[in-house]
Design a protein around this motif. Structure first.
Motif, PDB file in Angstrom:
ATOM      1  N   MET A   1      48.473   4.109  11.891  1.00  0.00           N
ATOM      2  CA  MET A   1      49.310   4.473  13.030  1.00  0.00           C
ATOM      3  C   MET A   1      50.645   5.027  12.551  1.00  0.00           C
ATOM      4  SD  MET A   1      47.732   3.149  15.884  1.00  0.00           S
ATOM      5  CE  MET A   1      49.042   2.700  16.976  1.00  0.00           C
ATOM      6  N   LEU A   2      51.263   5.835  13.401  1.00  0.00           N
ATOM      7  CA  LEU A   2      52.640   6.258  13.175  1.00  0.00           C
ATOM      8  C   LEU A   2      53.551   5.284  13.910  1.00  0.00           C
ATOM      9  CD1 LEU A   2      52.274  10.119  13.583  1.00  0.00           C
ATOM     10  CD2 LEU A   2      52.384   8.782  11.475  1.00  0.00           C
ATOM     11  N   SER A   3      54.789   5.179  13.480  1.00  0.00           N
ATOM     12  CA  SER A   3      55.692   4.175  14.055  1.00  0.00           C
ATOM     13  C   SER A   3      56.010   4.428  15.528  1.00  0.00           C
ATOM     14  CB  SER A   3      56.989   4.090  13.247  1.00  0.00           C
ATOM     15  OG  SER A   3      57.671   5.323  13.285  1.00  0.00           O
ATOM     16  N   ASP A   4      55.816   5.660  16.014  1.00  0.00           N
ATOM     17  CA  ASP A   4      56.092   5.947  17.428  1.00  0.00           C
ATOM     18  C   ASP A   4      54.856   5.828  18.315  1.00  0.00           C
ATOM     19  OD1 ASP A   4      54.729   8.227  16.608  1.00  0.00           O
ATOM     20  OD2 ASP A   4      56.291   9.633  17.254  1.00  0.00           O
ATOM     21  N   GLU A   5      53.746   5.297  17.776  1.00  0.00           N
ATOM     22  CA  GLU A   5      52.509   5.143  18.540  1.00  0.00           C
ATOM     23  C   GLU A   5      52.256   3.716  19.012  1.00  0.00           C
ATOM     24  OE1 GLU A   5      50.015   8.775  16.436  1.00  0.00           O
ATOM     25  OE2 GLU A   5      49.688   6.735  15.712  1.00  0.00           O
ATOM     26  N   TRP A   6      53.157   2.810  18.708  1.00  0.00           N
ATOM     27  CA  TRP A   6      53.018   1.414  19.128  1.00  0.00           C
ATOM     28  C   TRP A   6      53.677   1.237  20.491  1.00  0.00           C
ATOM     29  CZ3 TRP A   6      50.299  -2.004  16.114  1.00  0.00           C
ATOM     30  CH2 TRP A   6      49.997  -1.577  14.820  1.00  0.00           C
ATOM     31  N   PHE A   7      52.932   0.681  21.446  1.00  0.00           N
ATOM     32  CA  PHE A   7      53.436   0.479  22.804  1.00  0.00           C
ATOM     33  C   PHE A   7      53.450  -1.005  23.145  1.00  0.00           C
ATOM     34  CE2 PHE A   7      51.997   4.830  22.885  1.00  0.00           C
ATOM     35  CZ  PHE A   7      52.914   5.467  23.701  1.00  0.00           C
ATOM     36  N   MET A   8      54.344  -1.375  24.041  1.00  0.00           N
ATOM     37  CA  MET A   8      54.379  -2.729  24.590  1.00  0.00           C
ATOM     38  C   MET A   8      53.263  -2.837  25.627  1.00  0.00           C
ATOM     39  SD  MET A   8      56.849  -4.007  22.897  1.00  0.00           S
ATOM     40  CE  MET A   8      57.130  -5.548  23.728  1.00  0.00           C
ATOM     41  N   ALA A   9      52.764  -4.045  25.844  1.00  0.00           N
ATOM     42  CA  ALA A   9      51.651  -4.253  26.778  1.00  0.00           C
ATOM     43  C   ALA A   9      51.985  -3.750  28.179  1.00  0.00           C
ATOM     44  CB  ALA A   9      51.271  -5.728  26.810  1.00  0.00           C
ATOM     45  N   ASP A  10      53.207  -3.960  28.656  1.00  0.00           N
ATOM     46  CA  ASP A  10      53.557  -3.516  30.010  1.00  0.00           C
ATOM     47  C   ASP A  10      53.545  -1.985  30.107  1.00  0.00           C
ATOM     48  OD1 ASP A  10      55.873  -3.529  28.348  1.00  0.00           O
ATOM     49  OD2 ASP A  10      57.190  -3.631  30.090  1.00  0.00           O
TER      50      ASP A  10
END
Length: 72
Positions: free
Chosen positions: A38-47
């Motif tokens: 993954m790239l660091s800007d592809e991680w999302f919060m569950a909400d």
């Protein structure tokens, strides 16, 4: 991670404007079916994931925080 598939076409991966400071580029997301770098800007919060899913489900525009790029 959020991905979008075009029927008979391309796969897009979601990203946002606030890269994760604790998950640098190349961090591996591990699944039973395999590993996804993954790239660091592809991680999302569950909400955020829920908000994107509900927009898709309701046929509404995606939230303004998500952008799309072709998945590798």
């Amino acid at each position: 991670m959020i991905e979008r598939f075009e029927f008979g076409g391309e796969r897009w991966r979601g990203f946002h404007d606030k890269p994760s400071p604790v998950r640098p580029d190349g961090t591996i997301l591990v699944f039973r079916a395999g590993n996804i770098p993954m790239l660091s800007d592809e991680w999302f919060m569950a909400d955020q994931v829920v908000e994107v899913f509900l927009a898709f489900l309701g046929g509404a525009p995606y939230p303004p925080f998500i952008h799309w790029r072709l998945a590798k």
